[in-house]
Scaffold this active site. Structure first.
Site, short mmCIF file in Angstrom:
data_model
loop_
_atom_site.label_atom_id
_atom_site.label_comp_id
_atom_site.label_asym_id
_atom_site.label_seq_id
_atom_site.Cartn_x
_atom_site.Cartn_y
_atom_site.Cartn_z
N HIS A 25 44.15 -102.96 46.09
CA HIS A 25 43.90 -102.68 47.50
C HIS A 25 43.22 -101.20 47.85
O HIS A 25 42.05 -101.34 48.34
CB HIS A 25 45.11 -103.09 48.23
CG HIS A 25 44.81 -102.66 49.70
ND1 HIS A 25 45.15 -104.01 50.58
CD2 HIS A 25 44.40 -101.82 50.52
CE1 HIS A 25 44.93 -103.39 51.82
NE2 HIS A 25 44.45 -102.19 51.80
N GLU A 26 43.61 -100.41 47.26
CA GLU A 26 43.01 -98.93 47.47
C GLU A 26 41.78 -98.78 46.89
O GLU A 26 40.91 -98.22 47.30
CB GLU A 26 44.05 -97.76 47.39
CG GLU A 26 45.62 -97.94 47.99
CD GLU A 26 45.19 -98.09 49.46
OE1 GLU A 26 44.26 -97.62 50.03
OE2 GLU A 26 46.15 -98.65 50.22
N HIS B 78 38.88 -100.21 48.70
CA HIS B 78 38.37 -99.41 49.53
C HIS B 78 37.49 -98.44 49.25
O HIS B 78 36.28 -98.07 50.07
CB HIS B 78 39.46 -98.77 50.41
CG HIS B 78 40.22 -99.26 51.23
ND1 HIS B 78 39.65 -99.77 52.25
CD2 HIS B 78 41.68 -99.61 51.41
CE1 HIS B 78 40.64 -100.44 53.27
NE2 HIS B 78 41.77 -100.27 52.46
N CYS C 210 46.67 -103.63 55.84
CA CYS C 210 45.94 -102.55 55.85
C CYS C 210 45.99 -101.76 57.07
O CYS C 210 45.96 -102.39 58.19
CB CYS C 210 44.64 -102.98 55.54
SG CYS C 210 43.27 -101.39 55.28
NI NI Z 1 43.78 -100.93 53.18
#
Ligand code: NI
Length: 172
Positions: free
Chosen positions: A139-140, A143, A97
């Site tokens: 993953h995004e 966030h 990341c």
């Molecule tokens: Ni990330």
């Protein structure tokens, strides 16, 4: 040309906040932010970047699974997304990341996802994504909900330093 932005790192509370929807995709501030995020992603040699990572708590991220074979014009710009996991096996693979430099970790993700989102013109898309692109999206998307991949790590043994990762890759 847009300027690359500073990437916030682990410790910044914005990484743990739930990001807000973007009601007006066409607003000039949002369009500028998208251009700046594209520059930031290119500059950082990343495959994905979420708005909270540049200090903006809004539901927007970029996905760029193949920066080698494709150009910045191929970056998927994802706004106000809805992510659905499709019935599929979970796959373990190594992630990093941009907000957590120096580390890598093995994370289990769904192989297949359905993503509904608006692009930068406000048009709605619905796509089925698999494998690496599905992993980046998961993953995004995390966030936007204040979740980092470390929260998805099941054991400390699944973490490694960037140095160890690089040596391991070299020895493959
Ligand atoms: Ni990330």
């Amino acid at each position: 040309m847009a300027k690359a932005l500073k990437i916030v790192e682990l410790g910044d509370p914005i990484l743990f906040k739930k990001a807000a929807p973007i009601p007006d995709v066409l607003h000039p501030d949002i369009q500028t932010l998208i251009d700046q995020m594209i520059e930031t992603l290119k500059h950082a040699n990343g495959v994905g970047l979420a708005a909270p990572q540049v200090g903006v708590s809004k539901r927007l991220y970029l996905v760029w699974p193949d920066p080698v074979a494709t150009t910045a014009a191929d970056i998927r710009i994802v706004i106000n997304p809805k992510l659905t996991q499709l019935p599929s096996p979970k796959v373990r693979d190594i992630e990093g990341c941009l907000s957590i430099p120096g580390m890598r970790g093995t994370v289990s993700r769904h192989q297949l996802v359905q993503l509904q989102y608006q692009d930068r013109t406000g048009e709605t898309h619905s796509v089925t994504l698999r494998d690496f692109e599905a992993r980046i999206v998961q993953h995004e998307h995390d966030h936007l909900d204040g979740i980092v991949y470390l929260d998805r790590i099941s054991a400390t043994q699944d973490l490694m330093t960037e140095g160890y990762y690089t040596r391991m890759e070299e020895n493959l």
